[in-house]
Design a protein around this motif. Sequence first.
Motif, PDB file in Angstrom:
ATOM      1  N   PHE A 139     -82.602 -56.647   0.174  1.00 35.57           N
ATOM      2  CA  PHE A 139     -81.777 -55.447   0.217  1.00 35.57           C
ATOM      3  C   PHE A 139     -81.920 -54.668  -1.084  1.00 35.57           C
ATOM      4  CE2 PHE A 139     -79.515 -56.064   4.106  1.00 35.57           C
ATOM      5  CZ  PHE A 139     -79.352 -57.435   4.255  1.00 35.57           C
ATOM      6  N   GLN A 162     -81.341 -62.167   0.644  1.00 37.52           N
ATOM      7  CA  GLN A 162     -80.493 -62.978   1.518  1.00 37.52           C
ATOM      8  C   GLN A 162     -81.372 -64.000   2.230  1.00 37.52           C
ATOM      9  OE1 GLN A 162     -78.296 -61.021   4.755  1.00 37.52           O
ATOM     10  NE2 GLN A 162     -76.619 -62.447   4.437  1.00 37.52           N
ATOM     11  N   TYR A 167     -67.274 -56.931   1.779  1.00 37.86           N
ATOM     12  CA  TYR A 167     -68.291 -56.242   2.567  1.00 37.86           C
ATOM     13  C   TYR A 167     -68.269 -56.780   3.994  1.00 37.86           C
ATOM     14  CZ  TYR A 167     -70.565 -54.896  -1.846  1.00 37.86           C
ATOM     15  OH  TYR A 167     -70.854 -54.384  -3.087  1.00 37.86           O
ATOM     16  N   GLY A 193     -77.936 -67.448   4.709  1.00 46.19           N
ATOM     17  CA  GLY A 193     -76.939 -66.388   4.511  1.00 46.19           C
ATOM     18  C   GLY A 193     -76.587 -66.133   3.061  1.00 46.19           C
ATOM     19  N   PHE A 250     -78.698 -61.964  -6.487  1.00 45.37           N
ATOM     20  CA  PHE A 250     -79.242 -60.840  -7.239  1.00 45.37           C
ATOM     21  C   PHE A 250     -80.645 -61.206  -7.717  1.00 45.37           C
ATOM     22  CE2 PHE A 250     -79.641 -57.592 -10.377  1.00 45.37           C
ATOM     23  CZ  PHE A 250     -80.075 -58.205 -11.544  1.00 45.37           C
ATOM     24  N   SER A 308     -70.272 -51.583 -11.480  1.00 48.27           N
ATOM     25  CA  SER A 308     -71.382 -51.942 -10.607  1.00 48.27           C
ATOM     26  C   SER A 308     -72.724 -52.062 -11.329  1.00 48.27           C
ATOM     27  CB  SER A 308     -71.497 -50.943  -9.466  1.00 48.27           C
ATOM     28  OG  SER A 308     -71.715 -49.651  -9.986  1.00 48.27           O
ATOM     29  N   TYR A 322     -81.443 -57.322  -3.949  1.00 54.01           N
ATOM     30  CA  TYR A 322     -80.804 -58.593  -3.646  1.00 54.01           C
ATOM     31  C   TYR A 322     -81.590 -59.276  -2.540  1.00 54.01           C
ATOM     32  CZ  TYR A 322     -76.574 -57.557  -6.346  1.00 54.01           C
ATOM     33  OH  TYR A 322     -75.682 -57.297  -7.355  1.00 54.01           O
ATOM     34  N   LEU A 346     -71.423 -50.731  -5.016  1.00 53.88           N
ATOM     35  CA  LEU A 346     -72.820 -50.571  -4.602  1.00 53.88           C
ATOM     36  C   LEU A 346     -72.894 -50.113  -3.158  1.00 53.88           C
ATOM     37  CD1 LEU A 346     -74.532 -53.791  -6.043  1.00 53.88           C
ATOM     38  CD2 LEU A 346     -74.490 -51.492  -7.016  1.00 53.88           C
ATOM     39  N   PHE A 358     -72.082 -63.388  -4.740  1.00 57.43           N
ATOM     40  CA  PHE A 358     -71.553 -63.380  -3.384  1.00 57.43           C
ATOM     41  C   PHE A 358     -71.067 -64.749  -2.941  1.00 57.43           C
ATOM     42  CE2 PHE A 358     -72.461 -59.222  -1.522  1.00 57.43           C
ATOM     43  CZ  PHE A 358     -73.267 -58.676  -2.504  1.00 57.43           C
ATOM     44  N   PHE A 393     -80.731 -51.818  -7.671  1.00 61.12           N
ATOM     45  CA  PHE A 393     -80.776 -53.274  -7.586  1.00 61.12           C
ATOM     46  C   PHE A 393     -81.562 -53.725  -6.367  1.00 61.12           C
ATOM     47  CE2 PHE A 393     -77.205 -54.043 -10.530  1.00 61.12           C
ATOM     48  CZ  PHE A 393     -76.603 -52.803 -10.537  1.00 61.12           C
ATOM     49  N   PRO A 427     -70.147 -67.325   0.466  1.00 60.56           N
ATOM     50  CA  PRO A 427     -70.943 -67.720   1.633  1.00 60.56           C
ATOM     51  C   PRO A 427     -70.591 -66.969   2.912  1.00 60.56           C
ATOM     52  CG  PRO A 427     -69.250 -69.347   1.193  1.00 60.56           C
ATOM     53  CD  PRO A 427     -69.179 -68.355   0.079  1.00 60.56           C
ATOM     54  N   GLY A 458     -77.918 -58.436  11.744  1.00 64.74           N
ATOM     55  CA  GLY A 458     -79.184 -57.772  11.473  1.00 64.74           C
ATOM     56  C   GLY A 458     -79.080 -56.487  10.687  1.00 64.74           C
ATOM     57  N   LYS A 459     -77.923 -56.248  10.085  1.00 70.42           N
ATOM     58  CA  LYS A 459     -77.727 -54.978   9.371  1.00 70.42           C
ATOM     59  C   LYS A 459     -77.458 -55.229   7.882  1.00 70.42           C
ATOM     60  CE  LYS A 459     -77.747 -52.433  13.169  1.00 70.42           C
ATOM     61  NZ  LYS A 459     -76.475 -52.025  13.804  1.00 70.42           N
ATOM     62  N   GLY A 460     -77.310 -54.126   7.168  1.00 77.18           N
ATOM     63  CA  GLY A 460     -76.991 -54.208   5.750  1.00 77.18           C
ATOM     64  C   GLY A 460     -75.519 -54.455   5.502  1.00 77.18           C
ATOM     65  N   LEU A 461     -75.134 -54.408   4.247  1.00 77.41           N
ATOM     66  CA  LEU A 461     -73.757 -54.652   3.847  1.00 77.41           C
ATOM     67  C   LEU A 461     -73.026 -53.323   3.698  1.00 77.41           C
ATOM     68  CD1 LEU A 461     -75.485 -57.146   2.820  1.00 77.41           C
ATOM     69  CD2 LEU A 461     -73.692 -57.465   1.136  1.00 77.41           C
ATOM     70  N   GLU A 465     -74.548 -57.376 -12.129  1.00 81.83           N
ATOM     71  CA  GLU A 465     -74.893 -58.027 -10.876  1.00 81.83           C
ATOM     72  C   GLU A 465     -73.647 -58.557 -10.200  1.00 81.83           C
ATOM     73  OE1 GLU A 465     -76.984 -61.245 -13.312  1.00 81.83           O
ATOM     74  OE2 GLU A 465     -76.590 -62.234 -11.409  1.00 81.83           O
ATOM     75  N   GLN A 466     -73.706 -58.601  -8.858  1.00 79.93           N
ATOM     76  CA  GLN A 466     -72.618 -59.136  -8.073  1.00 79.93           C
ATOM     77  C   GLN A 466     -72.985 -60.543  -7.604  1.00 79.93           C
ATOM     78  OE1 GLN A 466     -71.241 -56.458  -4.985  1.00 79.93           O
ATOM     79  NE2 GLN A 466     -71.194 -54.727  -6.382  1.00 79.93           N
ATOM     80  N   PHE A 487     -75.698 -50.328  -0.063  1.00 79.95           N
ATOM     81  CA  PHE A 487     -76.872 -51.123   0.276  1.00 79.95           C
ATOM     82  C   PHE A 487     -77.710 -50.445   1.347  1.00 79.95           C
ATOM     83  CE2 PHE A 487     -76.395 -55.319  -1.731  1.00 79.95           C
ATOM     84  CZ  PHE A 487     -75.103 -55.215  -2.235  1.00 79.95           C
ATOM     85  N   GLY A 488     -79.014 -50.721   1.311  1.00 82.33           N
ATOM     86  CA  GLY A 488     -79.895 -50.358   2.408  1.00 82.33           C
ATOM     87  C   GLY A 488     -79.754 -51.382   3.536  1.00 82.33           C
ATOM     88  N   THR A 489     -80.515 -51.170   4.594  1.00 82.25           N
ATOM     89  CA  THR A 489     -80.397 -52.025   5.780  1.00 82.25           C
ATOM     90  C   THR A 489     -81.257 -53.284   5.708  1.00 82.25           C
ATOM     91  OG1 THR A 489     -82.028 -50.621   6.853  1.00 82.25           O
ATOM     92  CG2 THR A 489     -79.703 -50.185   7.347  1.00 82.25           C
ATOM     93  N   ILE A 510     -76.646 -64.779  -0.550  1.00 83.08           N
ATOM     94  CA  ILE A 510     -77.135 -63.528  -1.147  1.00 83.08           C
ATOM     95  C   ILE A 510     -77.164 -63.701  -2.653  1.00 83.08           C
ATOM     96  CG2 ILE A 510     -76.723 -61.064  -1.481  1.00 83.08           C
ATOM     97  CD1 ILE A 510     -75.287 -61.020   1.197  1.00 83.08           C
TER      98      ILE A 510
END
Lengths: 114, 113
Positions: A91, A39, B35, A43, A47, B98, A37, A102, B104, A35, B106, B40-43, B101-102, A104-106, A45
């Motif tokens: 992401f 952002q 999550y 903030g 799909f 999974s 996503y 899932l 999210f 996938f 706020p 500045g990072k991923g989930l 799709e998810q 996720f990458g960074t 997020i």
Amino acid sequence: AQKVTQTQTSISVMEKTTVTMDCVYETQDSSYFLFWYKQTASGEIVFLIRQDSYKKENATVGHYSLNFQKPKSSIGLIITATQIEDSAVYFCAMEYQGGRALIFGTGTTVSVSP
Amino acid sequence: GGIITQTPKFLIGQEGQKLTLKCQQNFNHDTMYWYRQDSGKGLRLIYYSITENDLQKGDLSEGYDASREKKSSFSLTVTSAQKNEMAVFLCASSIGESSYEQYFGPGTRLTVL
């Protein structure tokens, strides 16, 4: 163990051009979903697009498309005709936990300039 | 369409305090997720639940508890807040496993004093 790696921290492009971002993954599963996503700065997020590992055809949705190279465990995202509102963090993600969650990458930050 | 609501939007607590974050969805989705996103990072997955009263640990579950008493709601408790877990906590839901799709929420921003 499953892992998703996005090596590009940030990319800057001009409006109306094409941007490509990379993602490589590790998995022992023979069948899986991948996938992307987005952002936004607020903030939120959302799909974008999904690839089934069994399908050879690259998925396309609107101006988003994927470059799926299974032998290289790679799933790149391509955004054509970029717009200012494409500026965001993107992401890459892959199924894990037996297909119930899932990983996720960074993320890759894309900045689109006029 | 549907919506995911997270409360509170901002949560400030003292180090060592027990804090609870709440999530509600009206999609009628079976699966819900928590999550953590550090600046500045991923989930990173903390907990998920595939149905009411089900709980599954993610990679980051230590220091957290979760509760899914109703299909529409999923709560996360920080058992003893630490300064190094200041982050945005994101709730998500999906119709099933999974491959779907998810969606999210706020987010809740946690600050630990």
